[in-house]
Design a protein around this motif. Sequence first.
Motif, mmCIF file in Angstrom:
data_model
loop_
_atom_site.group_PDB
_atom_site.id
_atom_site.type_symbol
_atom_site.label_atom_id
_atom_site.label_comp_id
_atom_site.label_asym_id
_atom_site.label_seq_id
_atom_site.Cartn_x
_atom_site.Cartn_y
_atom_site.Cartn_z
ATOM 1 N N ALA A 1 0.974 -1.016 0.099
ATOM 2 C CA ALA A 1 -0.105 0.068 0.019
ATOM 3 C C ALA A 1 0.875 1.123 -0.030
ATOM 4 C CB ALA A 1 -0.760 -0.007 1.173
ATOM 5 N N ASN B 1 -7.459 6.929 -6.166
ATOM 6 C CA ASN B 1 -8.201 5.852 -5.174
ATOM 7 C C ASN B 1 -7.167 4.546 -5.114
ATOM 8 O OD1 ASN B 1 -11.198 6.267 -6.817
ATOM 9 N ND2 ASN B 1 -10.754 6.532 -4.582
ATOM 10 N N GLY B 2 -6.725 4.380 -3.869
ATOM 11 C CA GLY B 2 -5.842 3.210 -3.684
ATOM 12 C C GLY B 2 -4.580 3.364 -3.890
ATOM 13 N N GLY C 1 -2.472 4.723 -1.653
ATOM 14 C CA GLY C 1 -2.091 4.690 -0.498
ATOM 15 C C GLY C 1 -2.073 6.090 0.434
ATOM 16 N N LYS C 2 -2.825 6.769 0.287
ATOM 17 C CA LYS C 2 -3.116 8.002 1.000
ATOM 18 C C LYS C 2 -3.391 7.881 2.443
ATOM 19 C CE LYS C 2 -6.038 9.819 -1.830
ATOM 20 N NZ LYS C 2 -5.954 9.006 -2.864
ATOM 21 N N THR C 3 -4.534 7.035 2.477
ATOM 22 C CA THR C 3 -4.830 6.895 3.782
ATOM 23 C C THR C 3 -4.014 5.809 4.658
ATOM 24 O OG1 THR C 3 -7.219 6.953 3.020
ATOM 25 C CG2 THR C 3 -6.944 5.594 5.054
ATOM 26 N N THR C 4 -3.523 5.063 3.956
ATOM 27 C CA THR C 4 -2.500 4.262 4.765
ATOM 28 C C THR C 4 -1.519 5.132 5.450
ATOM 29 O OG1 THR C 4 -3.061 2.251 3.073
ATOM 30 C CG2 THR C 4 -1.045 2.212 4.640
ATOM 31 N N GLN D 1 -10.730 9.896 6.717
ATOM 32 C CA GLN D 1 -11.607 9.971 5.415
ATOM 33 C C GLN D 1 -13.232 9.552 5.713
ATOM 34 O OE1 GLN D 1 -9.927 7.288 2.289
ATOM 35 N NE2 GLN D 1 -11.333 7.959 0.757
ATOM 36 N N GLU E 1 -8.917 13.515 2.807
ATOM 37 C CA GLU E 1 -9.832 13.818 1.729
ATOM 38 C C GLU E 1 -11.079 14.596 2.398
ATOM 39 O OE1 GLU E 1 -10.948 11.229 -1.087
ATOM 40 O OE2 GLU E 1 -9.135 10.050 -1.111
HETATM 41 N N1 LIG Z 1 -6.455 -3.232 5.692
HETATM 42 C C1 LIG Z 1 -5.943 -3.684 4.743
HETATM 43 N N2 LIG Z 1 -5.540 -4.788 4.455
HETATM 44 C C2 LIG Z 1 -5.212 -4.943 2.923
HETATM 45 N N3 LIG Z 1 -5.042 -4.136 2.087
HETATM 46 C C3 LIG Z 1 -5.302 -2.932 2.447
HETATM 47 C C4 LIG Z 1 -5.817 -2.445 3.592
HETATM 48 N N4 LIG Z 1 -6.106 -1.197 3.695
HETATM 49 C C5 LIG Z 1 -5.577 -0.757 2.314
HETATM 50 N N5 LIG Z 1 -5.181 -1.580 1.723
HETATM 51 C C6 LIG Z 1 -4.906 -1.641 0.355
HETATM 52 O O1 LIG Z 1 -3.837 -0.549 0.200
HETATM 53 C C7 LIG Z 1 -4.057 0.128 -1.084
HETATM 54 C C8 LIG Z 1 -4.033 1.434 -0.633
HETATM 55 O O2 LIG Z 1 -5.152 1.880 0.181
HETATM 56 P P1 LIG Z 1 -5.210 3.312 0.669
HETATM 57 O O3 LIG Z 1 -6.696 3.130 1.476
HETATM 58 O O4 LIG Z 1 -4.210 3.679 1.564
HETATM 59 O O5 LIG Z 1 -5.677 4.345 -0.633
HETATM 60 P P2 LIG Z 1 -6.085 5.571 -0.683
HETATM 61 O O6 LIG Z 1 -5.227 6.414 -1.679
HETATM 62 O O7 LIG Z 1 -6.392 6.144 0.477
HETATM 63 O O8 LIG Z 1 -7.339 5.553 -1.607
HETATM 64 P P3 LIG Z 1 -8.794 6.139 -1.639
HETATM 65 O O9 LIG Z 1 -8.572 7.378 -2.383
HETATM 66 O O10 LIG Z 1 -9.619 5.248 -2.251
HETATM 67 O O11 LIG Z 1 -9.207 6.478 -0.231
HETATM 68 C C9 LIG Z 1 -5.060 -0.207 -1.637
HETATM 69 O O12 LIG Z 1 -4.763 -1.194 -2.644
HETATM 70 C C10 LIG Z 1 -5.948 -1.209 -0.583
HETATM 71 O O13 LIG Z 1 -6.701 -2.219 -1.161
#
Ligand SMILES: Nc1ncnc2c1ncn2[C@@H]1O[C@H](COP(=O)(O)OP(=O)(O)OP(=O)(O)O)[C@@H](O)[C@H]1O
Lengths: 332, 254
Positions: free
Chosen positions: A19, A39-40, A42-45, A84, A161
Amino acid sequence: MPAIAAEALAKHFTPEIRAVDGISLSIDEGTIFGFLGANGSGKTTTVRMLTTLMRPTGGHAEVLGFDVVRSPGEVRKRIGVALQEAGLDDIQTGREMLTLQSRLNHLRAADIPDRVNHLLHVVDLDDSADRRVKTYSGGMRRRLDLAAALVHRPKVVFLDEPTTGLDPISRDAIWRYVADLNKNDGVTFFLTTQYLEEADRLAGDVAIMDAGRIVAQGSPSDLKASIGTDVVSLQIEGGADELARAEQAVRRLGGIEDVRIIDDAVIVYVREGSSAIAKLVLLLDEASLRAREVTLKRPTLDDVFLQKTGHHLEAEESASRPPAKPDRGAES
Amino acid sequence: MIQLLSDTRYLMIRALRETARQPALEIGNVFIPFFFFAVTVGAIGHVAGRAFAVDNYTAFQLPVAVLQAIAGASGTAGFGTVTDIERGYFDKLLLTPTNRFSLVLGRLASDGVRTMALTLLIVVVGLIFGSGMKSGPFGVIVLVIMGGAFGLSYSGIGMALALKTGSAQAAQLGFLVFFPLVFLSPAFAPKEVFAPWLRTLATINPVTYIVQGMRDLVLSGWDIGSLVGAFASIAGLGIFTMTLVLLALRSRTA
Ligand SMILES: Nc1ncnc2c1ncn2[C@@H]1O[C@H](COP(=O)(O)OP(=O)(O)OP(=O)(O)O)[C@@H](O)[C@H]1O
Ligand SMILES: [Mg+2]
C-alpha cells in the motif's frame, strides 16, 4: 525540526499488497502539504501510519520530533486528525461529542464550554449543535469532524480527503477554515486529496502518490514549470487506429518534447504551443485525419499528474472547477 | 490513575446516555428474566419447593433471575464497541491521549451500572411477590453491588470478542457462555440433590458461589463465608475477562 518527517516509510499488508512502498517526506512547520493520489494509491494508509493508528512495516516517521512508533502518546497529544470516513457518534449531539472529545484531550474543565461554542461557531454548526449527529448532512458531518480534530489546538492537523463528496459551498467553507488556521495560528496541515484544484489552491508543497510511491514532489508552480512546455490536446475523430496514426503524424513536427495518447486524445507537449497548433492541424489534414477539438493550455497540476502517472485523477471530473486559467483554446 | 478514572467516567456517562436514548434495546433485557422468573416459580415453584425442601422458591429463584438479566444486559458494552469500530468513532477515541483501557472500561462500567439497576428492579419485584430479604435493606445494597460487579466482569467476554473480531454477532456470543454456567450451578435446585458428577462440576463453577452468595442474602441472612465466596468468584471471573479484554485491545491497536 520539520513538523512531519518520514524516511522510507512503508506498509506492506502482504508481500504483494504494498500500500505504501517506501516514501520520504519532510514537511516544514506552518505549511500546508497536499498529498495527491488516485483511489488506492496509499494516501489513507500513509495518514494512518503518521497518526499512530497503524504500525509501519518499514522505515521511520516523526511528527514534531516524536517517533510515531516509539512515542505514539506524545504524537497524539499534538495532532488533530479527521479521517476519510468521518468517525462520528450518531447518538450524541454535536455539542456532546465535542465536549467528550475535549475531556478526553484533557482540556481544563472550566474552558471546555467556551471552546466547544467557539468551534461550533467556526464551523457554522451553532444552530444544529444540540441535534443528534444522526440528523446531520454529509457536509455538516465533515465540519463537525473537523471541529473535533481541533479541540485541543493541535499544531499539526491531518485531513484525509476532507472535501470529497461535498458540494462547492461546503468545500469552500472547509478551504477557508484550513487557510485561516494556517495563516492565523500557524497550524501545519497534511491534507490528502483527489482534487488537483484543492492542492493547487491551498498547498505550498504537494506530493503525487502513485501505487504506494511518491512520483513527484514540490510546489505546484515548480511542478508545472518542470513540464516546461505548453500542452496541446487534439481529440481525434475515429478509433484506436486513427489515434495511432495521428500520433505518428504529429511527431513529424519539430520541437516536440513528448506525445501521449490519453483516452481519445493525442496530447502534445511543445514549446510555443500557439504557433504549433496550425502546423499540427495541417499535419493531421495531410494524414486525412480530423480533430474534433483542439485545446491549448499552460500545464496544470493535472498535466503534471498525467505526465508522472500516465493517467488522470478520476475524481477531477466531478470536482467543482471554477474558471481556472482561461483556456486559449480553438475549435477546428 | 486519576486521569484513567475520570476518562472512564466520561466514557461511561456517554455509554449510559446512549442507553437512555435507545430504551427499546432494554425491553428484552427486562422482559426475559421476568418471564422466566414468573414461569419457573409459577410452574414448578410449588412442587420444587417441596421436593427440594425449600421454603420459599420465589426467593430461591431470585438470584437466577438476576444472573439471567445480567447475562442478557452485559452484551451491550461489546455491541456498542463494535458499532463504534464500524462507524470509525473508535479510531477517533484511539487518537486521543486517553489511556486505551479507559476506552473499554467506560463501556464496561456502564454495563455495571445498568446491571445494578436491573438487579434492584428484580429485587423489588421479588419483594412484591413475597421473596422477602432476610439480610434486610443493607442486604439489598450488597446484592445490587454484587450484581453490578458481576455485570462488569461478565461484559468483558462480549468486549473481548468485539475487539478481537469487530463483529456484532461475535460480541453477542457472550450470552451463550451463560447457559452452561448456569445449568452447571445450583440455580434451579440445591446442590445436595445433584448427581455426583454434576456436583463436582458445580463445585468448580464460579457461578455456583455467586448464586449461593446472592441466595443466602435473600433466603437466610448474613453469611460471611458465602459472601466472600461470591465476591471472590466475581473477582476471579473479572480478572479472567479483563485479561482477555487487554489482549484483544492490544491486538486491535498494535
Ligand atoms: N487493511 C488492509 N488490508 C489489506 N489491504 C489494504 C488495507 N487497507 C488498505 N489496503 C490496500 O492498500 C492500498 C492503498 O489503500 P489506501 O486506503 O491507503 O488508498 P487511498 O489512496 O487512501 O485510496 P482512496 O482514495 O480510495 O481513499 C489499496 O490497494 C488497498 O486495497
Ligand atoms: Mg483513502
